[in-house]
Design a protein around this motif. Structure first.
Motif, PDB file in Angstrom:
ATOM      1  N   GLY A  54       0.814  -1.205   0.000  1.00  0.00           N
ATOM      2  CA  GLY A  54       0.000   0.000   0.000  1.00  0.00           C
ATOM      3  C   GLY A  54       0.848   1.254   0.000  1.00  0.00           C
ATOM      4  N   THR A  55       0.382   2.274  -0.712  1.00  0.00           N
ATOM      5  CA  THR A  55       1.134   3.530  -0.787  1.00  0.00           C
ATOM      6  C   THR A  55       0.389   4.699  -0.148  1.00  0.00           C
ATOM      7  N   PHE A  56      -0.704   4.403   0.557  1.00  0.00           N
ATOM      8  CA  PHE A  56      -1.443   5.457   1.270  1.00  0.00           C
ATOM      9  C   PHE A  56      -0.530   6.108   2.307  1.00  0.00           C
ATOM     10  N   GLN A  57      -0.549   7.447   2.348  1.00  0.00           N
ATOM     11  CA  GLN A  57       0.221   8.251   3.307  1.00  0.00           C
ATOM     12  C   GLN A  57       1.732   8.188   3.081  1.00  0.00           C
ATOM     13  N   ILE A  58       2.170   7.631   1.959  1.00  0.00           N
ATOM     14  CA  ILE A  58       3.594   7.717   1.622  1.00  0.00           C
ATOM     15  C   ILE A  58       3.779   8.969   0.774  1.00  0.00           C
ATOM     16  N   PRO A  59       4.578   9.934   1.234  1.00  0.00           N
ATOM     17  CA  PRO A  59       4.761  11.162   0.459  1.00  0.00           C
ATOM     18  C   PRO A  59       5.342  10.859  -0.918  1.00  0.00           C
ATOM     19  N   PRO A  60       4.966  11.650  -1.929  1.00  0.00           N
ATOM     20  CA  PRO A  60       5.513  11.406  -3.262  1.00  0.00           C
ATOM     21  C   PRO A  60       7.039  11.306  -3.292  1.00  0.00           C
ATOM     22  N   ALA A  61       7.711  12.114  -2.488  1.00  0.00           N
ATOM     23  CA  ALA A  61       9.182  12.099  -2.487  1.00  0.00           C
ATOM     24  C   ALA A  61       9.755  10.762  -2.039  1.00  0.00           C
ATOM     25  N   ASP A  62       8.977  10.004  -1.278  1.00  0.00           N
ATOM     26  CA  ASP A  62       9.452   8.712  -0.763  1.00  0.00           C
ATOM     27  C   ASP A  62       8.873   7.522  -1.508  1.00  0.00           C
ATOM     28  N   THR A  63       7.919   7.761  -2.403  1.00  0.00           N
ATOM     29  CA  THR A  63       7.145   6.659  -2.982  1.00  0.00           C
ATOM     30  C   THR A  63       7.966   5.805  -3.932  1.00  0.00           C
ATOM     31  N   ARG A  64       8.763   6.427  -4.785  1.00  0.00           N
ATOM     32  CA  ARG A  64       9.532   5.627  -5.747  1.00  0.00           C
ATOM     33  C   ARG A  64      10.443   4.646  -5.021  1.00  0.00           C
ATOM     34  N   ALA A  65      11.197   5.151  -4.045  1.00  0.00           N
ATOM     35  CA  ALA A  65      12.144   4.285  -3.335  1.00  0.00           C
ATOM     36  C   ALA A  65      11.417   3.193  -2.559  1.00  0.00           C
ATOM     37  N   ALA A  66      10.313   3.555  -1.895  1.00  0.00           N
ATOM     38  CA  ALA A  66       9.575   2.564  -1.110  1.00  0.00           C
ATOM     39  C   ALA A  66       8.974   1.489  -2.003  1.00  0.00           C
ATOM     40  N   PRO A  94      -0.391  -3.937   3.558  1.00  0.00           N
ATOM     41  CA  PRO A  94       0.267  -3.071   4.532  1.00  0.00           C
ATOM     42  C   PRO A  94       1.206  -2.104   3.826  1.00  0.00           C
ATOM     43  N   LYS A  95       1.584  -1.051   4.518  1.00  0.00           N
ATOM     44  CA  LYS A  95       2.553  -0.122   3.931  1.00  0.00           C
ATOM     45  C   LYS A  95       3.591   0.269   4.967  1.00  0.00           C
ATOM     46  N   SER A  96       4.798   0.524   4.479  1.00  0.00           N
ATOM     47  CA  SER A  96       5.879   1.050   5.306  1.00  0.00           C
ATOM     48  C   SER A  96       6.943   1.593   4.363  1.00  0.00           C
ATOM     49  N   VAL A  97       7.711   2.549   4.851  1.00  0.00           N
ATOM     50  CA  VAL A  97       8.856   3.026   4.067  1.00  0.00           C
ATOM     51  C   VAL A  97      10.163   2.468   4.629  1.00  0.00           C
ATOM     52  N   THR A  98      10.076   1.640   5.655  1.00  0.00           N
ATOM     53  CA  THR A  98      11.249   1.041   6.287  1.00  0.00           C
ATOM     54  C   THR A  98      11.458  -0.358   5.740  1.00  0.00           C
ATOM     55  N   ARG A  99      12.631  -0.618   5.161  1.00  0.00           N
ATOM     56  CA  ARG A  99      12.845  -1.890   4.482  1.00  0.00           C
ATOM     57  C   ARG A  99      12.606  -3.084   5.401  1.00  0.00           C
ATOM     58  N   SER A 100      13.083  -3.012   6.627  1.00  0.00           N
ATOM     59  CA  SER A 100      12.931  -4.160   7.518  1.00  0.00           C
ATOM     60  C   SER A 100      11.458  -4.473   7.778  1.00  0.00           C
ATOM     61  N   LEU A 116      10.028   0.602  -5.030  1.00  0.00           N
ATOM     62  CA  LEU A 116      11.137  -0.209  -5.554  1.00  0.00           C
ATOM     63  C   LEU A 116      11.578  -1.242  -4.528  1.00  0.00           C
ATOM     64  N   THR A 117      11.671  -0.822  -3.264  1.00  0.00           N
ATOM     65  CA  THR A 117      12.042  -1.754  -2.197  1.00  0.00           C
ATOM     66  C   THR A 117      11.050  -2.906  -2.120  1.00  0.00           C
ATOM     67  N   ALA A 118       9.763  -2.578  -2.160  1.00  0.00           N
ATOM     68  CA  ALA A 118       8.740  -3.620  -2.093  1.00  0.00           C
ATOM     69  C   ALA A 118       8.865  -4.591  -3.265  1.00  0.00           C
ATOM     70  N   LEU A 119       9.096  -4.071  -4.454  1.00  0.00           N
ATOM     71  CA  LEU A 119       9.235  -4.930  -5.626  1.00  0.00           C
ATOM     72  C   LEU A 119      10.485  -5.801  -5.524  1.00  0.00           C
ATOM     73  N   GLU A 120      11.567  -5.249  -4.979  1.00  0.00           N
ATOM     74  CA  GLU A 120      12.798  -6.035  -4.792  1.00  0.00           C
ATOM     75  C   GLU A 120      12.562  -7.185  -3.814  1.00  0.00           C
ATOM     76  N   ILE A 121      11.770  -6.927  -2.783  1.00  0.00           N
ATOM     77  CA  ILE A 121      11.506  -7.946  -1.757  1.00  0.00           C
ATOM     78  C   ILE A 121      10.611  -9.056  -2.293  1.00  0.00           C
ATOM     79  N   GLY A 122       9.765  -8.726  -3.266  1.00  0.00           N
ATOM     80  CA  GLY A 122       8.932  -9.753  -3.867  1.00  0.00           C
ATOM     81  C   GLY A 122       7.477  -9.390  -4.066  1.00  0.00           C
TER      82      GLY A 122
END
Length: 275
Positions: free
Chosen positions: A21-33, A230-236, A35-41
């Motif tokens: 989920g990308t709700f409440q993820i600021p645009p400035a952080d969305t690409r990286a977050a 779920p959504k998070s910008v923290t990789r862990s 990409l991280t999710a896609l890398e994880i699977g």
């Protein structure tokens, strides 16, 4: 990589049961977050016009190097566009912002009952669906009485109904109505903005099964049959939220968590939100 099961929607389209989920993820952080999710699977991304981050989601999809057809992408119609012509234009804008030729799922974000136009708005989505530019259409935040009115005045049954669902808001009535009409239930805010993570029942179950409270809560939703993002910008935490398919909760655990229901929302009441 954990194997995420698919759910088959009422038109035969398959959707991964776990998404990002990308709700409440600021645009400035969305690409990286993203990409991280896609890398994880993750292969299911949920965004919306209202979130203001469709461009960044699209950029992440392109930058990932993953074949577009291997990623399920959802967006939603923003509240100001419930006029049919406006809905068509808004869908076109979403495709342009995402940089995509088609969407996998497009939803009416809120019913806006005081406006009273969601049936004619739905007819616009039916036209978009018939154009082949979206693989499935659905609704978000619709209660059973909204859905009854929609079904009476439409041809296509919504593929999904995305609503707030978590242990403090189990949405049994909505989920039962959805199931009766072959509408898949999607759960937004599945950990109630973190409010359930300190609940003694959930913490106790987590300690017993050797998982985190977030994993237990998300696993509960999955075992109920809901589609969860779920959504998070923290990789862990993104990794933690993905590690849900190598354990199961017992029937007793499931019942204990379901019994926590308080009909307590973290978001807006669909009958009171009018844009």
């Amino acid at each position: 990589m954990n194997a995420v099961p698919d759910i088959t929607l009422n038109n035969g389209v398959k959707i991964p049961q776990l998404g990002f989920g990308t709700f409440q993820i600021p645009p400035a952080d969305t690409r990286a977050a993203t990409l991280t999710a896609l890398e994880i699977g993750y292969r299911h991304i949920d965004t919306a016009e209202m979130y203001g981050n469709e461009k960044e989601v699209g950029q992440a999809v392109r930058d990932s190097g993953i074949d577009r057809d291997d990623i399920f992408i959802t967006s939603k119609l923003n509240n100001p566009f419930h006029e049919p012509a406006a809905a068509h234009a808004a869908f076109d804008q979403s495709l342009a912002d995402l940089g995509l030729a088609h969407l996998d799922l497009f939803l009416i974000h809120w019913p806006l009952p005081a406006l009273g136009k969601f049936v004619e708005t739905w007819k616009a989505l039916e036209e978009i669906y018939r154009s082949g530019r979206v693989r499935a259409i659905g609704v978000s935040n619709f209660q059973p009485h909204h859905l009854r009115r929609l079904l009476e005045g439409s041809v296509i049954v919504p593929a999904v109904n995305q609503v707030e669902v978590h242990p403090y808001l189990t949405q049994d009535e909505v989920r039962a109505f959805d199931a009766e009409h072959d509408i898949a239930t999607e759960a937004w805010s599945p950990i109630a903005q973190g409010k359930v993570l300190d609940d003694p029942i959930i913490v106790g179950i987590a300690n017993t099964v050797g998982r985190t409270p977030a994993q237990v809560t998300l696993r509960w939703a999955l075992q109920r049959g809901d589609i969860v993002f779920p959504k998070s910008v923290t990789r862990s935490r993104v990794e933690e939220n993905f590690a849900l398919f190598d354990f199961e909760l017992s029937e007793g655990d499931m019942a204990e968590i379901s019994a926590l229901n308080r009909n307590e929302r973290t978001g807006l009441d669909p009958d009171r939100n009018n844009g």
